[in-house]
Design an enzyme around this catalytic site. Structure first.
Site, PDB file in Angstrom:
ATOM      1  N   HIS A  34      30.932  -1.602   0.821  1.00 41.80           N
ATOM      2  CA  HIS A  34      30.316  -0.932  -0.163  1.00 41.80           C
ATOM      3  C   HIS A  34      30.634  -1.253  -1.719  1.00 41.80           C
ATOM      4  CE1 HIS A  34      28.822   1.115   3.175  1.00 41.80           C
ATOM      5  NE2 HIS A  34      30.038   1.628   3.478  1.00 41.80           N
ATOM      6  N   CYS A  38      29.993   5.392   8.186  1.00 43.35           N
ATOM      7  CA  CYS A  38      29.567   7.087   8.382  1.00 43.35           C
ATOM      8  C   CYS A  38      28.557   7.214   9.641  1.00 43.35           C
ATOM      9  CB  CYS A  38      28.906   7.547   7.230  1.00 43.35           C
ATOM     10  SG  CYS A  38      27.765   6.560   6.474  1.00 43.35           S
ATOM     11  N   ALA A  43      37.792  -1.554  -7.170  1.00 43.55           N
ATOM     12  CA  ALA A  43      37.034  -0.563  -6.691  1.00 43.55           C
ATOM     13  C   ALA A  43      36.941  -0.303  -5.361  1.00 43.55           C
ATOM     14  CB  ALA A  43      35.601  -0.725  -7.353  1.00 43.55           C
TER      15      ALA A  43
HETATM   16  C1  LIG Z   1      34.241   6.248  10.787  1.00 38.77           C
HETATM   17  C2  LIG Z   1      33.926   6.306   9.236  1.00 38.77           C
HETATM   18  C3  LIG Z   1      33.199   7.113   8.860  1.00 38.77           C
HETATM   19  C4  LIG Z   1      33.019   7.546   7.418  1.00 38.77           C
HETATM   20  N1  LIG Z   1      32.373   8.359   6.703  1.00 38.77           N
HETATM   21  C5  LIG Z   1      32.078   8.284   5.441  1.00 38.77           C
HETATM   22  C6  LIG Z   1      30.934   9.586   5.027  1.00 38.77           C
HETATM   23  O1  LIG Z   1      30.448  10.090   5.730  1.00 38.77           O
HETATM   24  N2  LIG Z   1      31.054   9.470   3.752  1.00 38.77           N
HETATM   25  C7  LIG Z   1      31.721   8.759   2.917  1.00 38.77           C
HETATM   26  O2  LIG Z   1      31.813   8.882   1.473  1.00 38.77           O
HETATM   27  N3  LIG Z   1      32.582   7.888   3.426  1.00 38.77           N
HETATM   28  C8  LIG Z   1      32.683   7.566   4.666  1.00 38.77           C
HETATM   29  N4  LIG Z   1      33.875   6.829   5.207  1.00 38.77           N
HETATM   30  C9  LIG Z   1      34.628   6.180   4.238  1.00 38.77           C
HETATM   31  C10 LIG Z   1      33.904   4.931   3.809  1.00 38.77           C
HETATM   32  O3  LIG Z   1      33.374   4.151   4.890  1.00 38.77           O
HETATM   33  C11 LIG Z   1      34.851   3.772   2.978  1.00 38.77           C
HETATM   34  O4  LIG Z   1      35.442   4.700   1.854  1.00 38.77           O
HETATM   35  C12 LIG Z   1      34.116   2.631   2.523  1.00 38.77           C
HETATM   36  O5  LIG Z   1      33.855   1.833   3.454  1.00 38.77           O
HETATM   37  C13 LIG Z   1      34.845   1.819   1.392  1.00 38.77           C
HETATM   38  O6  LIG Z   1      34.246   0.871   1.145  1.00 38.77           O
HETATM   39  P1  LIG Z   1      35.015  -0.398   0.480  1.00 38.77           P
HETATM   40  O7  LIG Z   1      33.930  -1.332   0.092  1.00 38.77           O
HETATM   41  O8  LIG Z   1      35.721  -0.126  -0.605  1.00 38.77           O
HETATM   42  O9  LIG Z   1      35.978  -0.945   1.676  1.00 38.77           O
HETATM   43  P2  LIG Z   1      35.905  -1.453   3.108  1.00 38.77           P
HETATM   44  O10 LIG Z   1      34.781  -0.868   3.817  1.00 38.77           O
HETATM   45  O11 LIG Z   1      37.213  -1.184   3.640  1.00 38.77           O
HETATM   46  O12 LIG Z   1      35.531  -3.068   3.063  1.00 38.77           O
HETATM   47  C14 LIG Z   1      36.301  -3.862   2.339  1.00 38.77           C
HETATM   48  C15 LIG Z   1      36.105  -5.260   2.623  1.00 38.77           C
HETATM   49  O13 LIG Z   1      36.682  -6.174   2.365  1.00 38.77           O
HETATM   50  C16 LIG Z   1      36.914  -7.345   3.250  1.00 38.77           C
HETATM   51  N5  LIG Z   1      38.142  -7.926   2.842  1.00 38.77           N
HETATM   52  C17 LIG Z   1      39.360  -7.245   2.860  1.00 38.77           C
HETATM   53  N6  LIG Z   1      40.257  -8.284   2.629  1.00 38.77           N
HETATM   54  C18 LIG Z   1      39.760  -9.508   2.290  1.00 38.77           C
HETATM   55  C19 LIG Z   1      40.117 -10.720   2.294  1.00 38.77           C
HETATM   56  N7  LIG Z   1      41.505 -10.980   2.126  1.00 38.77           N
HETATM   57  N8  LIG Z   1      39.219 -11.835   2.319  1.00 38.77           N
HETATM   58  C20 LIG Z   1      37.860 -11.358   2.451  1.00 38.77           C
HETATM   59  N9  LIG Z   1      37.720 -10.118   2.620  1.00 38.77           N
HETATM   60  C21 LIG Z   1      38.296  -9.212   2.740  1.00 38.77           C
HETATM   61  C22 LIG Z   1      36.716  -6.387   4.524  1.00 38.77           C
HETATM   62  O14 LIG Z   1      36.632  -7.395   5.679  1.00 38.77           O
HETATM   63  C23 LIG Z   1      35.669  -5.600   4.052  1.00 38.77           C
HETATM   64  O15 LIG Z   1      34.599  -5.940   4.496  1.00 38.77           O
HETATM   65  C24 LIG Z   1      33.657   6.715   6.602  1.00 38.77           C
HETATM   66  C25 LIG Z   1      34.755   5.642   7.059  1.00 38.77           C
HETATM   67  C26 LIG Z   1      34.864   5.660   8.329  1.00 38.77           C
HETATM   68  C27 LIG Z   1      35.907   4.600   9.094  1.00 38.77           C
END
Ligand SMILES: Cc1cc2nc3c(=O)[nH]c(=O)nc-3n(C[C@H](O)[C@H](O)[C@H](O)COP(=O)(O)OP(=O)(O)OC[C@H]3O[C@@H](n4cnc5c(N)ncnc54)[C@H](O)[C@@H]3O)c2cc1C
Length: 456
Positions: A10, A42, A279
């Protein structure tokens, strides 16, 4: 300007889109170790529960879209090292095993978080699963076909949503949490009492205030039992939902973090190195109710912070407004909304607050139907500044949690909300909206005229 983005769910997707919209000439290179981007975790419980039939709907972008916008997207590439002083990264192509070193002008760390795996004896047994990404969602679904007894460890919103999904599909579900209440970060006890009662009536076994001591496996190595200090629960499958840790090993010791490793960022999403942005789940949030940094991993924070990275990638122009950690949840017909501090979280964080709980029908009794809204308002003692609120109803009042979020973010007081202009129309509410009534009751209490309706 060459920008490297590590991680593309995200926060990463939002950052890439906004960087290219703000700086169309930027060279944006994305590395993502997974084979998909933008998966909405989610939706996992809805997918597991069969409400979402086609998981394709749980993605809102794809590598082709970002490439079409001008990014170079390297899927199934794992970044293995980052040097923020030399401004370069090393990425490994997971398909070929080859590595490349890439220099950058700006680096965006959107590496997210990973589920916490507590060091409990037997944790490596088969069928003890995590719940975060698309592959894990598919594994949960595949294994659940042969599982009748499901144990969920962790009673936060992720665990609770899975409890509902499995209970609705006829499984025998046990929920274990070390704390004495479910959803304790979002709701105070009178609300969780209602929900826990409902869970029990639906046959869910609650083991609250109990820590998992060990997992026992059968001869084939498959989990068969979960033990706490005082009880044992049969299990065909266990799902661990005990929280998340930021994924910041790559920059450990190079950038300032909170004790849990979340990267500290300023109002423009710059880390302690001005050319490195962070972020989403890898970063802290600025928590408006307390004015402190906090770790609140939510997709809402991720997309907002990712957008801010994009807007500020060349020069600072859009300031982060912080968050209240506003959350909505649907559980067995209950619509639940929460924002900011609960009375209990305020106590734990040393904020002196007062609170009131009331209930009221959301619209007049002369309408064919109405529903009770249970609500709580939390405010800072002395200033009457509203710092949090909770709502629970069979009617969908969840948007009112968003209204309270605006109230908290803008530091409004009980007086402000008591007299806030909201519309009246009998289909929807009364001449005084229930949020006005809540704040008026709070004001009476704050002024010493305690009402006697604070139980629900
Ligand atoms: C079951 C569940 C339900 C949820 N429901 C909600 C909800 O209803 N509402 C809400 O607001 N939030 C919800 N969340 C929380 C939300 O999913 C997370 O806050 C969100 O995914 C964060 O996004 P992000 O992009 O910061 O990180 P992440 O989703 O953790 O993505 C990080 C990405 O970085 C990649 N990455 C990491 N390290 C490396 C590397 N060294 N090299 C290459 N790639 C790398 C990973 O593969 C991943 O794709 C939920 C989470 C879960 C698990």
């Amino acid at each position: 300007m060459k920008v490297v983005v590590i991680g593309c769910t995200h926060a990463g997707t939002a950052a890439v889109k906004n960087i290219l919209a703000t700086e169309p000439n930027a060279e944006v290179i994305v590395y993502e170790r997974n084979d998909n981007i933008s998966f909405l975790s989610c939706g996992i419980a809805l997918y597991v529960g069969g409400v979402v039939k086609d998981p394709a709907g749980l993605f809102y972008s794809n590598p082709e879209e970002l490439a079409g916008l001008g990014a170079t997207v390297n899927m199934e590439h794992n970044v293995t090292s980052v040097d923020v002083t030399e401004k370069k990264i090393v990425a490994e192509d997971l398909k070929t095993g080859t590595s490349e070193t890439v220099a950058y002008d700006k680096l965006v760390l959107t590496t997210g978080s990973w589920p916490i795996i507590p060091p409990i004896p037997g944790i490596d047994s088969e069928n003890i699963l995590l719940c975060k990404n698309y592959n894990q969602a598919n594994e949960i679904i595949a294994k659940s076909h042969d599982a009748q007894k499901v144990v969920i460890v962790g009673g936060g919103y992720i665990g609770i949503e899975l409890v509902e999904a499995f209970a609705e599909s006829g499984k025998e579900v046990t929920l274990i949490d070390g704390l004495s209440r479910i959803l304790n970060k979002y709701l105070d006890q009178p609300f969780t009492d209602i929900l826990e009662e409902d869970l029990k009536e639906r046959g869910v076994t609650l083991a609250l205030g109990e820590n998992v001591a060990s997992f026992e496996a059968d001869e084939a190595g498959k989990v068969k039992m979960v033990k706490t200090a005082s009880q044992s629960f049969d299990a065909d499958m266990v799902i661990l939902c005990v929280g998340f840790m930021p994924n910041n090993e790559l920059v450990k010791g190079q950038l300032e973090t909170m004790p849990n490793g979340a990267l500290k960022v300023n109002d423009y999403m710059q880390t302690s190195h001005p050319d490195v942005f962070a972020a989403g789940d890898s970063a802290v949030v600025h928590y408006n109710p307390t004015g402190e940094l906090a770790y609140i991993p939510l997709a809402t924070n991720a997309v907002r912070q990712g957008m801010i990275v994009g807007k500020n990638i060349k020069q600072n122009q859009l300031r982060y407004r912080g968050t209240q950690g506003t959350s909505g949840l649907y559980l067995f017909g209950w619509n639940i909304g929460s924002t900011g501090l609960t009375k209990e979280s305020a106590r734990l964080q040393g904020v002196e607050v007062d609170s009131i709980i009331i209930d009221d029908n959301y619209r007049p009794e002369f309408m064919p139907t109405t529903e009770k809204v249970f609500m709580e308002l939390v405010w800072e003692k002395g200033t009457n500044r509203i710092v949090g609120g909770q709502l629970l109803s069979k009617y969908d009042i969840t948007q009112s949690a968003n209204t309270l979020s605006v109230v908290v973010q803008n530091k409004m007081t009980l007086e402000d909300l008591a007299l806030q202009d909201f519309f009246f129309q009998p289909h929807f509410d009364r001449p005084w909206n229930y949020l006005n009534i809540l704040a008026q009751a709070a004001l009476e209490q704050a002024n010493g005229n305690l009402r006697n309706d604070s139980s629900i």
